[in-house]
Design an enzyme around this catalytic site. Structure first.
Site, PDB file in Angstrom:
ATOM      1  N   SER A  92     133.224  51.676 135.915  1.00 17.40           N
ATOM      2  CA  SER A  92     133.751  51.035 134.650  1.00 17.40           C
ATOM      3  C   SER A  92     132.873  50.059 134.332  1.00 17.40           C
ATOM      4  CB  SER A  92     135.308  50.503 134.759  1.00 17.40           C
ATOM      5  OG  SER A  92     136.053  51.796 135.055  1.00 17.40           O
ATOM      6  N   LEU A 132     138.595  46.573 121.401  1.00 18.78           N
ATOM      7  CA  LEU A 132     139.202  47.636 120.524  1.00 18.78           C
ATOM      8  C   LEU A 132     140.754  47.764 120.718  1.00 18.78           C
ATOM      9  CD1 LEU A 132     138.531  49.681 118.337  1.00 18.78           C
ATOM     10  CD2 LEU A 132     138.522  51.454 120.310  1.00 18.78           C
ATOM     11  N   GLU A 134     144.599  47.312 121.560  1.00 20.60           N
ATOM     12  CA  GLU A 134     145.552  45.960 121.320  1.00 20.60           C
ATOM     13  C   GLU A 134     146.575  46.314 121.944  1.00 20.60           C
ATOM     14  OE1 GLU A 134     145.653  44.901 117.128  1.00 20.60           O
ATOM     15  OE2 GLU A 134     143.572  44.698 117.134  1.00 20.60           O
ATOM     16  N   GLY A 138     146.736  51.569 121.020  1.00 17.04           N
ATOM     17  CA  GLY A 138     146.063  51.894 122.016  1.00 17.04           C
ATOM     18  C   GLY A 138     145.482  53.307 121.609  1.00 17.04           C
ATOM     19  N   GLN A 286     145.075  78.150 157.136  1.00 16.80           N
ATOM     20  CA  GLN A 286     144.988  78.763 155.801  1.00 16.80           C
ATOM     21  C   GLN A 286     145.151  77.851 154.633  1.00 16.80           C
ATOM     22  OE1 GLN A 286     147.111  82.573 155.615  1.00 16.80           O
ATOM     23  NE2 GLN A 286     145.539  83.520 156.842  1.00 16.80           N
ATOM     24  N   GLY A 346     146.690  63.521 155.568  1.00 18.38           N
ATOM     25  CA  GLY A 346     147.934  63.138 156.134  1.00 18.38           C
ATOM     26  C   GLY A 346     148.264  61.905 156.045  1.00 18.38           C
ATOM     27  N   GLU A 370     139.827  55.281 127.493  1.00 15.09           N
ATOM     28  CA  GLU A 370     138.687  56.219 126.840  1.00 15.09           C
ATOM     29  C   GLU A 370     139.259  57.617 126.113  1.00 15.09           C
ATOM     30  OE1 GLU A 370     135.515  55.078 126.360  1.00 15.09           O
ATOM     31  OE2 GLU A 370     135.742  53.469 127.563  1.00 15.09           O
TER      32      GLU A 370
END
Lengths: 392, 238, 329
Positions: A92, A132, A134, A138, A286, A346, A370
């Site tokens: 990022s 950009l 706010e 969004g 499996q 696990g 994004e």
């Protein structure tokens, strides 16, 4: 060397593979040993920035004349892939610096702005952030309320607040998008290069994150922040400008998500080969094989998707909607791959010693930022039907 | 990454399907040493030379992307095992180069023989120090350290010289992205390798026998008596 | 009927075990080639001649002693020139060295000077008519190559510890050979040979090797490994690349792909996870024991005997048990 089940390497040029290898070596040697701890501490490993800059990771696909590496878009994608194999927070940082700060200066800035900022941003001397989003705007950035009022002497005064801003608290400059005219229209949105030490500008880290913890995420507040006329990005205009930046970043994220997915798949595969239960490695059972087969299939598909959109981008024929498809698909399948890997591991899978749960948590942010998954759904819907499902 | 090798159908070469080639660690340290010397000696130039089929151009370009100035490929369809043959071809190329220092990695993992460096030095009648783990050059003379079994040698030598590089000398730099781009523009000459007939040839390649599967014999200090018993009675090493 | 040359490595005034291995190997090669003499060369400072008689015990018919005050340290140029000159004059069938640090330095130079090739790290050899066939591991031991050497002499450097020096006393006459060049004129001069702090037994020679890794947590804990080695009495201490890179142990102790390859009777891996890089260096050990707290550590796949648990509990207990076991012998 990692899994390359479909020999995607053979579809890459030698130079692209060399780029990938160098970033991979950097991540293996410098990022992976510390990133688990950084994530727990909630700290971005800022000390890696000079090394990243030296290797040329910032704005790597911007031209050499501005101090950048001048790589093609597939190479840029590979850089994002390898960084996000390490951590989404690290990727990022590079996405913001390259696609959301350097790119708008390159695309919308004056020659003077380009020559002043780009080389210093490539070298890591100036870190930027992209303002950009706010608090109340969004998915709908067109509704933003941050305002920039032009003064008689040509300077501008900005008022507003931005939120979820990566690098916000460490940046020296912020690319702030604000409405310069009629509040109800997004046509007056323009971009400003705002020094973060300007009076009235403050940035505060957002605390309590359970995702993207190895990353600085901040609120920005602009209270009568005055900037000279030269701060305006002259060629910016309308919501299209910031969206073009987002398209650049989203492209890198389509690759990055596959990097995170690769890391999770490989961790799960190795674990399945070593972990013995009921007298044999669990990779022989499996249900685990099905997990691995499903992960691998989505991984291969996602990689090929990213590669093709990269080739289209390099040919100059790509469409933003194609990037939307890739971002939407790849991040979504990456979240699945990370979760399945976590489950295969696990109890060990909840420890920071293993990467899968960290990637799983990070990818939730990547799913949302994004352009959320849902927004990209509507972008594709509109692209194919011609009908907008965005508003009444 | 654990590479599993397969012997080819002819039984005297490896099956190269799916194998990826890369610079080996010793060679990368040798390139790094050359680059560091160039940085200390203005006006110097680093040439990266490799012998083999066209795939070695990628390795040469890796050296170029780390910062070497030019490359030379001595082209050969196959790299022979015979170190003398390789050294002979290299010496023919190096003879007219006017090099002050010729650096090799201590050993190539492929042949695991480790002889080409000192043999090339002999053919060029140059001083040679092998397996150096530290290096200082001052005014036409050099000092190096070599690791022995349980000891170290401090060696002085005159230039021009041949050196082979061991682990511990340096850490190889990553090629920067700009370096990768720049490498494409640097000269890489391709010439035929003048290989003599080899005196060592491969009769057969085979995989070593797999180890028998072992077992976990117990947990904690309480398992120690059982281990002693097994080492004495079963393995007979105690 | 062919004579065989052997190079006997020395350090200062002491012969090294690998040198005697070379003599034994040369003896075997001479016998396999229809009988012949073994001529063994040794270089050293004043006093080395006194050690030369030992060499005859292992099958040398002639000891070529190069004794000179300026040969207290190894001199690559003197050794190369003197050995090559003698080998050329002697018409030997083979020239046997050891794949020690010195052997790796010397054997290729001598071979090149003679215009023949060389194979190092040789596991075994046999005569096949005009050729000598050797086995040599390639790709760091993942593949074994059988090679035919056609040149004469066949220059071979044996892997240490695969040949045991065998008593085979010969009359052994001494021939004093002057250095072929003035040691002071050499362009490469070893100024000093600094003895290290590790024990007398080298990793490649020791029947038992005990190696420590990251699981020991800090450098000081290597003391535990050293104590275990002392309890065995015939053990050398090794390390993984992770801990040598961090400076806990010298690089020369590193066992692995870019370090030492060892093949002892018994290898004990303490707190080592078993990275591929490390396994490459010890995989051919006869018996492997692994001690690690993580039962899924890859080392347990290669170990003959694995103990899962805290190394800080297990090693002291093992050390005491080994001491006890040794007492009764």
């Amino acid at each position: 060397m990692a899994t390359d089940f479909y020999d995607i390497d053979s579809a890459l040029s030698e130079e692209e593979r060399a780029v990938r290898d160098t970033i991979r070596a950097f991540v293996d040697e410098e990022v992976l040993p510390i990133i688990g701890d950084c994530y727990i501490e909630g700290r971005f490993p800022k000390e890696l920035v000079p090394k990243m800059a030296e290797l040329g990771m910032f704005g790597a696909n911007l031209p050499e004349e501005y101090g950048c590496a001048g790589l093609n878009n597939v190479s840029y994608g590979l850089i994002m892939q390898e960084l996000e194999r390490g951590d989404s927070g690290v990727r990022s940082f590079a996405s913001v610096q390259g696609a959301l700060v350097m790119y708008p200066i390159f695309a919308f800035g004056s020659e003077e702005q380009k020559r002043h900022y780009l080389p210093k941003m490539a070298s890591g001397e100036i870190i930027g952030c992209f303002g950009l989003t706010e608090p109340d705007y969004g998915s709908n950035p067109s509704g933003m309320i941050t305002r920039a009022r032009e003064q008689k002497d040509g300077s501008w005064v900005l008022n507003g607040a931005k939120m979820w801003i990566t690098n916000g608290s460490t940046a020296q400059v912020a690319i702030v998008w604000a409405k310069t005219g009629d509040e109800k229209s997004d046509k007056s949105i323009r971009g400003f290069v705002v020094p973060t030490d300007a009076p009235g500008f403050s940035a505060k880290d957002q605390k309590g994150k359970l995702s993207l913890r190895a990353s600085d995420t901040s609120e920005l507040v602009l209270q009568d922040v005055k900037v000279p006329a030269t701060a305006l990005l002259p060629k910016s205009g309308g919501i299209k400008s910031p969206l073009m930046c987002l398209t650049q970043a989203r492209y890198g994220i389509a690759w990055g998500a596959m990097g995170a997915a690769m890391a999770c798949y490989e961790e799960a595969l190795a674990y399945a080969g070593n972990r013995v239960m009921f007298g044999r490695p669990i990779g022989g059972f499996q249900l685990q094989q099905q997990r691995l087969a499903d992960m691998l299939t989505e991984l291969v598909k996602g990689q090929l998707l990213a590669l093709h959109v990269g080739r289209l981008k390099d040919a100059g024929t790509f469409l933003p909607q194609q990037v939307s498809l890739a971002k939407r698909n790849n991040v979504s399948v990456a979240t699945d791959i990370a979760r399945e890997a976590r489950r295969l591991l696990g109890a060990n899978g909840i420890l920071a010693e293993y990467a899968s749960m960290r990637h799983m948590a990070n990818l939730e942010s990547v799913y949302t930022y994004e352009g959320t998954h849902d927004i990209h759904t509507l972008i594709l819907g509109q692209a194919v039907t011609g009908l907008s499902a965005f508003e009444n | 990454m654990d590479v599993r090798f397969k012997v080819g159908a002819d039984a005297i070469s490896l099956d190269e399907t799916g194998l990826k080639f890369d610079i080996n660690d010793f060679d990368a340290w040798a390139v790094e040493a050359a680059l560091q010397l160039r940085e200390k000696n203005a006006g110097s130039e680093v040439t990266a030379i490799s012998l083999g089929p066209d795939v070695v151009q990628e390795t040469i370009r890796k050296a170029l992307s780390m910062g070497a100035d030019r490359g030379v490929q001595l082209k050969a369809d196959k790299v022979p095992f015979d170190g003398l043959a390789i050294a002979t071809a290299l010496a023919a190329e190096l003879k007219t180069g006017g090099y002050d220092l010729i650096l090799f990695g201590k050993m190539s993992p492929d042949s695991s023989n480790g002889v080409v460096g000192p043999m090339t030095a002999e053919l060029l009648a140059l001083p040679c120090v092998t397996a150096i783990s530290s290096l200082a050059i001052e005014g036409g003379k050099g000092t190096a350290k070599r690791e022995l079994e349980g000891a170290q040698e401090i060696v002085e030598f005159q230039l021009p010289a041949v050196l082979t590089v061991d682990e511990g000398l340096n850490t190889a730099r990553y090629p920067s992205l700009k370096g990768i781009m720049a490498a494409k523009k640097k000269p890489l000459d391709v010439k035929p390798a003048q290989l003599p007939t080899p005196q060592v040839t491969v009769r057969k390649l085979e995989l070593p026998p797999e180890r028998k599967a072992g077992r976990i014999i117990g947990e904690g200090a309480t398992a120690v008596p059982e281990l002693i018993r097994l080492l004495q009675s079963e393995a007979k090493v105690l | 009927m062919a004579n065989v040359f052997a190079f006997v490595e020395s350090r200062g005034s002491e012969l090294r075990k690998v040198g005697l291995e070379a003599v034994t190997a040369a003896r075997t090669l001479a016998d396999d080639s229809g009988g012949g003499e073994v001529h063994a060369m040794v270089l050293g400072p004043t006093g080395i001649a006194g050690k030369a008689q030992q060499i005859a015990q292992y099958g040398a018919d002639v000891m070529l002693v190069v004794e000179h005050a300026d040969l207290a340290n190894y001199s690559p140029e003197v050794a190369t020139a003197t050995a090559a000159e003698r080998i050329k004059a002697g018409g030997y069938r083979g020239a046997i060295f050891s794949t020690s640090a010195q052997g790796r330095d010397l054997a290729p130079r001598v071979a090149a000077r003679l215009g023949v090739s060389v194979v190092t790290d040789v596991l075994s050899f046999e005569v096949d008519g005009e050729a000598i066939i050797v086995r040599h591991p390639i790709n760091i031991g993942k593949v074994i190559a059988t090679l035919a050497i056609s040149g004469k002499p066949a220059v071979i450097a044996m892997r240490p510890n695969v040949i045991s020096p065998a008593q085979n006393a010969k009359a052994g006459r001494v021939e004093n050979v002057p250095p072929a060049i003035d040691p002071k004129s050499a362009r490469v001069i070893v100024k000093e040979t600094k003895q290290g702090t590790s024990g007398k037994l080298d990793l490649a020679e020791a029947p038992v090797v005990i190696a420590g890794g990251r699981g020991l947590k800090v450098a000081e804990n290597f003391k535990l490994v050293e104590e275990l080695a002392a309890a065995f009495g015939n053990a050398a201490v090794g390390a993984t690349r992770a801990v040598t890179d961090d400076g806990w142990r010298p690089h020369s102790d590193q066992i692995g792909q870019t370090g030492r390859l060892v093949s002892p009777e018994l290898y004990i891996a303490v707190g080592i996870s078993g990275a591929v890089q490390h396994l490459a260096g010890m995989r051919t050990s006869k018996t492997i024991v692994a001690i690690n707290k993580d039962k899924d550590a890859p080392i347990f796949k290669i170990a003959d005997y694995g103990l899962v648990g805290d190394v800080f509990e297990i090693i002291p207990a093992l050390t005491a048990a080994v001491r006890e076991a040794k007492k009764h012998h």
